[in-house]
Design an enzyme around this catalytic site. Structure first.
Site, PDB file in Angstrom:
ATOM      1  N   TYR A 188       0.781  -1.217  -0.099  1.00 42.23           N
ATOM      2  CA  TYR A 188      -0.259  -0.015  -0.185  1.00 42.23           C
ATOM      3  C   TYR A 188       0.980   1.205  -0.178  1.00 42.23           C
ATOM      4  CZ  TYR A 188      -4.581  -1.900   0.926  1.00 42.23           C
ATOM      5  OH  TYR A 188      -5.911  -2.506   0.544  1.00 42.23           O
TER       6      TYR A 188
ATOM      7  N   LYS B  90       3.590 -15.247   1.834  1.00 40.95           N
ATOM      8  CA  LYS B  90       3.931 -15.903   0.583  1.00 40.95           C
ATOM      9  C   LYS B  90       5.199 -16.102   0.607  1.00 40.95           C
ATOM     10  CE  LYS B  90       1.686 -17.220  -2.879  1.00 40.95           C
ATOM     11  NZ  LYS B  90       1.303 -18.376  -3.331  1.00 40.95           N
TER      12      LYS B  90
ATOM     13  N   ASP C 159      -2.681 -18.053   0.243  1.00 38.70           N
ATOM     14  CA  ASP C 159      -3.780 -18.641  -0.774  1.00 38.70           C
ATOM     15  C   ASP C 159      -4.272 -19.839   0.086  1.00 38.70           C
ATOM     16  OD1 ASP C 159      -1.333 -19.791  -0.737  1.00 38.70           O
ATOM     17  OD2 ASP C 159      -1.338 -20.502  -2.783  1.00 38.70           O
TER      18      ASP C 159
ATOM     19  N   ASP D 292      -6.252  -7.188   3.935  1.00 39.69           N
ATOM     20  CA  ASP D 292      -7.573  -6.549   3.084  1.00 39.69           C
ATOM     21  C   ASP D 292      -8.392  -7.516   2.512  1.00 39.69           C
ATOM     22  OD1 ASP D 292      -9.069  -4.371   2.101  1.00 39.69           O
ATOM     23  OD2 ASP D 292      -7.991  -4.927   0.213  1.00 39.69           O
TER      24      ASP D 292
ATOM     25  N   ASP E 147     -12.051  -9.281   4.351  1.00 38.60           N
ATOM     26  CA  ASP E 147     -13.373  -9.510   3.590  1.00 38.60           C
ATOM     27  C   ASP E 147     -13.923 -10.668   3.720  1.00 38.60           C
ATOM     28  OD1 ASP E 147     -13.278  -6.770   2.857  1.00 38.60           O
ATOM     29  OD2 ASP E 147     -14.073  -7.066   0.742  1.00 38.60           O
TER      30      ASP E 147
HETATM   31  C1  IPM Z   1     -10.445  -1.627   3.923  1.00 33.93           C
HETATM   32  C2  IPM Z   1     -10.515  -0.672   2.709  1.00 33.93           C
HETATM   33  C3  IPM Z   1      -9.730   0.253   2.398  1.00 33.93           C
HETATM   34  C4  IPM Z   1      -8.194  -0.707   2.132  1.00 33.93           C
HETATM   35  C5  IPM Z   1      -9.846   1.087   1.136  1.00 33.93           C
HETATM   36  C6  IPM Z   1     -11.184   1.957   1.252  1.00 33.93           C
HETATM   37  C7  IPM Z   1      -8.623   2.151   1.030  1.00 33.93           C
HETATM   38  O1  IPM Z   1     -10.615  -1.821   1.486  1.00 33.93           O
HETATM   39  O2  IPM Z   1     -10.357  -0.600   4.781  1.00 33.93           O
HETATM   40  O3  IPM Z   1     -10.384  -2.599   3.794  1.00 33.93           O
HETATM   41  O4  IPM Z   1      -7.983  -1.107   0.999  1.00 33.93           O
HETATM   42  O5  IPM Z   1      -7.552  -0.705   3.247  1.00 33.93           O
HETATM   43 MG    MG Z   2     -11.029  -3.825   2.220  1.00 40.33          MG
END
Ligand code: IPM
Ligand code: MG
Length: 370
Positions: free
Chosen positions: A143, A194, A227, A251, A255
């Site tokens: 990032y 990884k 993975d 990240d 999710d």
């Molecule tokens: C998260 C989001 C952020 C990230 C974005 C909005 C920059 O996806 O907090 O998970 O990628 O960190």
């Molecule tokens: Mg995110």
């Protein structure tokens, strides 16, 4: 009355302001009923800050965040600003907050509440009782790594570059947070990278192994490729207690973990800096769901991740564990009572708006505290 706690509220874009509006009810309730007082200020970040001030976050808003005891953040981003260069996009606002506040440890707990078992796309026996804590490194990795950018090659092709970088200290400090958390939980850490293809991943594995040997041998440590971790999260998520990983894998995996619980609309997060000499640490709390532009303005967003982020704030920034538990209990009661926002709607339940869900939580708090 306890001393004022300085709280900066940053609603942002999309559903951010809608869910923030509901958590304000809970903050007001705390002010009224629990003898704590929050000294609230509000700041702009993201698309709204671009439209108002021409930048995703102003220096003044940054200074407010630095001075606050905690920042409560909604979400940023949307199609309106997608064409802007990266450093001028809404996301640059939250990335600057994370970076300049040095919030290197991002805690993303994924727990499955009994009332929501059927909202998960996975079978109930796979997710019942699930309680995973993802610790995502938040201020390093790809990032922020240099070099980065898009250049044009002599033959006219274009080249996009990002760089994954980690140093010893960056790895050790986030791994220490994971080990400490595991000690208060079920004593198990999975470190995810990884190392089979990336030098930064190999370094990650070596440094975590060293730190473990030096200071955390009472915690069980396992290494896993990213993975495989994605696969294992869906196959058998209950094998995990704490997962520690870099910024990008964190990240993605968070999710995935979020969806195990039924909806992204349920997941809170805490982003923490290192404690200073007085034990105070900078902190920002935000739901994992993001700005969800597709449903913004419709009054149907789930405010519970925002509420639970506030509850994490009470626990991690203000040592108010009892009050944090009260909010969590209210969330569980309201869900057990059958109220659902659209994202977690199930047959036989009552579908309600963002606002009705917010009001229901406050009513439940009244009952719990009576
Ligand atoms: C998260 C989001 C952020 C990230 C974005 C909005 C920059 O996806 O907090 O998970 O990628 O960190
Ligand atoms: Mg995110």
């Amino acid at each position: 009355m306890a001393a004022n706690k300085k709280l900066l509220v940053v609603p942002g874009d999309g559903i951010g302001p809608e869910v923030m509006h509901e958590v304000r009810r809970v903050i007001d309730w705390m002010d009224r009923r629990r003898h704590v007082s929050f000294d609230l200020a509000e700041a702009l970040c993201g698309g709204i800050a671009i439209d108002t001030h021409g930048t995703p976050i102003t220096d003044a808003a940054m200074a407010q965040a630095m001075a606050a005891d905690a920042v409560l953040f909604g979400a940023v981003g949307g199609p309106k600003w997608e064409k802007l260069p990266f450093d001028q996009r809404p996301e640059a606002g939250i990335l600057r907050l994370r970076k300049d506040m040095d919030l290197f440890a991002n805690l993303r707990p994924a727990t499955v509440l009994d009332a929501l078992i059927d909202a998960s796309t996975l079978r109930p026996e796979i997710v019942r009782g699930l309680d995973v804590m993802i610790v995502r490194e938040l201020t390093g990795g790809i990032y922020f790594g240099e070099p980065r950018g898009i250049t044009t090659l002599p033959d006219g092709q274009r080249k996009g570059i990002n760089t994954e970088v980690y140093t010893t200290n960056e790895i050790r400090r986030v791994a220490a947070v994971a080990f400490e958390l595991a000690r208060k939980r079920r004593g198990k850490v999975h470190s995810v990278e990884k190392a089979n293809v990336m030098e930064s991943g190999l370094l990650w594995r070596e440094e975590v192994t060293k730190l473990h040997a030096e200071s955390y041998q009472d915690v069980e440590l396992q290494h896993m490729y990213a993975d495989n971790c994605a696969m294992q999260l869906v196959r058998n998520p209950k094998q995990f207690d704490v997962i520690v990983t870099g910024n990008l894998f964190g990240d993605i995996l968070s999710d995935c973990a979020a969806m195990l619980t039924g909806s992204l609309g349920m997941l809170p997060s805490a982003s923490l800096g290192a404690p200073d000499a007085s034990g105070r640490r900078r902190a920002l709390y935000e739901p994992v769901h993001g700005s969800a532009p597709d449903i913004a303005g419709k009054g149907i967003a789930n405010p519970l991740a925002m509420m639970l982020s506030f509850s994490m704030m009470l626990r991690y920034s203000f040592d108010m564990d009892e009050d944090a538990k009260l909010i969590e209990a209210a969330v569980q009661k309201v869900l057990a009572g059958g109220l659902r926002t659209a994202d977690i709607m199930q047959p036989g339940m009552a579908k309600v708006s963002t606002q009705v869900m917010g009001e229901a939580i406050v009513r439940e708090l009244d009952k719990l505290a009576a």
